[in-house]
Motif scaffolding. Sequence first.
Motif, PDB file in Angstrom:
ATOM      1  N   VAL A 197      23.909   8.007  21.015  1.00  0.00           N
ATOM      2  CA  VAL A 197      24.381   8.717  22.199  1.00  0.00           C
ATOM      3  C   VAL A 197      23.468   9.903  22.479  1.00  0.00           C
ATOM      4  O   VAL A 197      22.804  10.422  21.575  1.00  0.00           O
ATOM      5  N   LEU A 198      23.433  10.305  23.729  1.00  0.00           N
ATOM      6  CA  LEU A 198      22.734  11.517  24.128  1.00  0.00           C
ATOM      7  C   LEU A 198      23.710  12.672  23.996  1.00  0.00           C
ATOM      8  O   LEU A 198      24.815  12.617  24.550  1.00  0.00           O
ATOM      9  N   LEU A 199      23.339  13.703  23.239  1.00  0.00           N
ATOM     10  CA  LEU A 199      24.144  14.921  23.172  1.00  0.00           C
ATOM     11  C   LEU A 199      23.615  15.869  24.237  1.00  0.00           C
ATOM     12  O   LEU A 199      22.420  16.170  24.279  1.00  0.00           O
ATOM     13  N   ALA A 200      24.513  16.335  25.094  1.00  0.00           N
ATOM     14  CA  ALA A 200      24.139  17.235  26.181  1.00  0.00           C
ATOM     15  C   ALA A 200      25.148  18.366  26.264  1.00  0.00           C
ATOM     16  O   ALA A 200      26.345  18.156  26.090  1.00  0.00           O
ATOM     17  N   ARG A 201      24.662  19.543  26.539  1.00  0.00           N
ATOM     18  CA  ARG A 201      25.573  20.678  26.708  1.00  0.00           C
ATOM     19  C   ARG A 201      26.174  20.670  28.101  1.00  0.00           C
ATOM     20  O   ARG A 201      27.333  21.010  28.282  1.00  0.00           O
ATOM     21  N   ASP A 202      25.400  20.272  29.061  1.00  0.00           N
ATOM     22  CA  ASP A 202      25.832  20.333  30.460  1.00  0.00           C
ATOM     23  C   ASP A 202      26.382  18.980  30.902  1.00  0.00           C
ATOM     24  O   ASP A 202      25.621  18.058  31.171  1.00  0.00           O
ATOM     25  N   PRO A 203      27.702  18.832  31.005  1.00  0.00           N
ATOM     26  CA  PRO A 203      28.268  17.542  31.426  1.00  0.00           C
ATOM     27  C   PRO A 203      27.990  17.219  32.898  1.00  0.00           C
ATOM     28  O   PRO A 203      28.178  16.101  33.333  1.00  0.00           O
ATOM     29  N   ASP A 204      27.519  18.209  33.675  1.00  0.00           N
ATOM     30  CA  ASP A 204      27.200  17.985  35.084  1.00  0.00           C
ATOM     31  C   ASP A 204      25.740  17.587  35.293  1.00  0.00           C
ATOM     32  O   ASP A 204      25.293  17.440  36.423  1.00  0.00           O
ATOM     33  N   LEU A 205      25.009  17.437  34.219  1.00  0.00           N
ATOM     34  CA  LEU A 205      23.634  16.977  34.288  1.00  0.00           C
ATOM     35  C   LEU A 205      23.601  15.631  35.008  1.00  0.00           C
ATOM     36  O   LEU A 205      24.463  14.787  34.767  1.00  0.00           O
ATOM     37  N   PRO A 206      22.636  15.408  35.897  1.00  0.00           N
ATOM     38  CA  PRO A 206      22.610  14.131  36.631  1.00  0.00           C
ATOM     39  C   PRO A 206      22.681  12.896  35.722  1.00  0.00           C
ATOM     40  O   PRO A 206      23.338  11.932  36.070  1.00  0.00           O
ATOM     41  N   VAL A 207      22.053  12.922  34.552  1.00  0.00           N
ATOM     42  CA  VAL A 207      22.103  11.747  33.673  1.00  0.00           C
ATOM     43  C   VAL A 207      23.474  11.582  33.037  1.00  0.00           C
ATOM     44  O   VAL A 207      23.778  10.532  32.502  1.00  0.00           O
ATOM     45  N   ALA A 208      24.311  12.619  33.102  1.00  0.00           N
ATOM     46  CA  ALA A 208      25.634  12.533  32.480  1.00  0.00           C
ATOM     47  C   ALA A 208      26.635  11.767  33.349  1.00  0.00           C
ATOM     48  O   ALA A 208      27.709  11.436  32.902  1.00  0.00           O
ATOM     49  N   THR A 209      26.268  11.483  34.596  1.00  0.00           N
ATOM     50  CA  THR A 209      27.197  10.788  35.478  1.00  0.00           C
ATOM     51  C   THR A 209      27.234   9.289  35.224  1.00  0.00           C
ATOM     52  O   THR A 209      28.124   8.608  35.694  1.00  0.00           O
ATOM     53  N   GLY A 210      26.288   8.774  34.507  1.00  0.00           N
ATOM     54  CA  GLY A 210      26.254   7.357  34.155  1.00  0.00           C
ATOM     55  C   GLY A 210      25.611   7.228  32.788  1.00  0.00           C
ATOM     56  O   GLY A 210      25.532   8.198  32.039  1.00  0.00           O
ATOM     57  N   LYS A 211      25.160   6.043  32.460  1.00  0.00           N
ATOM     58  CA  LYS A 211      24.450   5.877  31.201  1.00  0.00           C
ATOM     59  C   LYS A 211      22.978   6.164  31.448  1.00  0.00           C
ATOM     60  O   LYS A 211      22.309   5.416  32.164  1.00  0.00           O
ATOM     61  N   VAL A 243      19.328  12.807  20.733  1.00  0.00           N
ATOM     62  CA  VAL A 243      19.853  11.451  20.614  1.00  0.00           C
ATOM     63  C   VAL A 243      20.261  11.284  19.163  1.00  0.00           C
ATOM     64  O   VAL A 243      19.433  11.454  18.266  1.00  0.00           O
ATOM     65  N   VAL A 244      21.542  10.997  18.955  1.00  0.00           N
ATOM     66  CA  VAL A 244      22.073  10.897  17.593  1.00  0.00           C
ATOM     67  C   VAL A 244      22.955   9.660  17.468  1.00  0.00           C
ATOM     68  O   VAL A 244      23.502   9.174  18.460  1.00  0.00           O
ATOM     69  N   PRO A 245      23.142   9.165  16.244  1.00  0.00           N
ATOM     70  CA  PRO A 245      24.088   8.075  16.034  1.00  0.00           C
ATOM     71  C   PRO A 245      25.513   8.552  16.273  1.00  0.00           C
ATOM     72  O   PRO A 245      25.858   9.682  15.921  1.00  0.00           O
ATOM     73  N   HIS A 246      26.333   7.720  16.843  1.00  0.00           N
ATOM     74  CA  HIS A 246      27.718   8.118  17.130  1.00  0.00           C
ATOM     75  C   HIS A 246      28.504   8.380  15.850  1.00  0.00           C
ATOM     76  O   HIS A 246      29.493   9.098  15.876  1.00  0.00           O
ATOM     77  N   SER A 247      28.039   7.881  14.727  1.00  0.00           N
ATOM     78  CA  SER A 247      28.723   8.157  13.454  1.00  0.00           C
ATOM     79  C   SER A 247      28.657   9.636  13.091  1.00  0.00           C
ATOM     80  O   SER A 247      29.508  10.129  12.349  1.00  0.00           O
TER      81      SER A 247
END
Length: 187
Positions: free
Chosen positions: A48-62, A121-125
Amino acid sequence: MAIQLLSLCAEDLIRQLDRFELDLGLTYLEDPRLKGFRTLPLYRERHVLLARDPDLPVATGKPTWADIAELPLCLLTPNMQNRRLIDAAFREAGVSPRVVLETDSVLALYAHVRCAGLYSVVPHSLLSLFEMRQEVTAIPVNPELSRSIGFISRFHDPMPPIQESAWNIAGRLGLQARLDALINAIN
């Protein structure tokens, strides 16, 4: 009984199992060097991509690997097998990532996402290790990068009792459902 828990690269893990210095290992199972080892799949790791900003354009989809490559990234160091998988995903997408920080600590990755505005980018585990706060989001990537994770041991017939007990307990944990729930809980 004394338990020693170590974090090793795949090469060291295999070498120490071969020398009977370790009883069990947890690693990626899609490794040709594991021929001749007993394996027990436990879960399929999803990145998964770890992002601080959930409003980042890439955060709206995969986000695609090309989208991710443009972000200021903090990643594990190149000697880590996980990093080699991520680098291969970028190569397959035909892009070079913008890596601004490398570390061998997953906690440092999270801290830099949370406090320095970087992305990772980190493993979801690993999501279970982080104190996920509202300002940090885990976003599945496209195409998905996933690998099978499991126990490995040398072949012993019969398997030593402590190893067999650990093997049996691990096989009943239902890790896949538990780890997948972490992504659903965050998003």
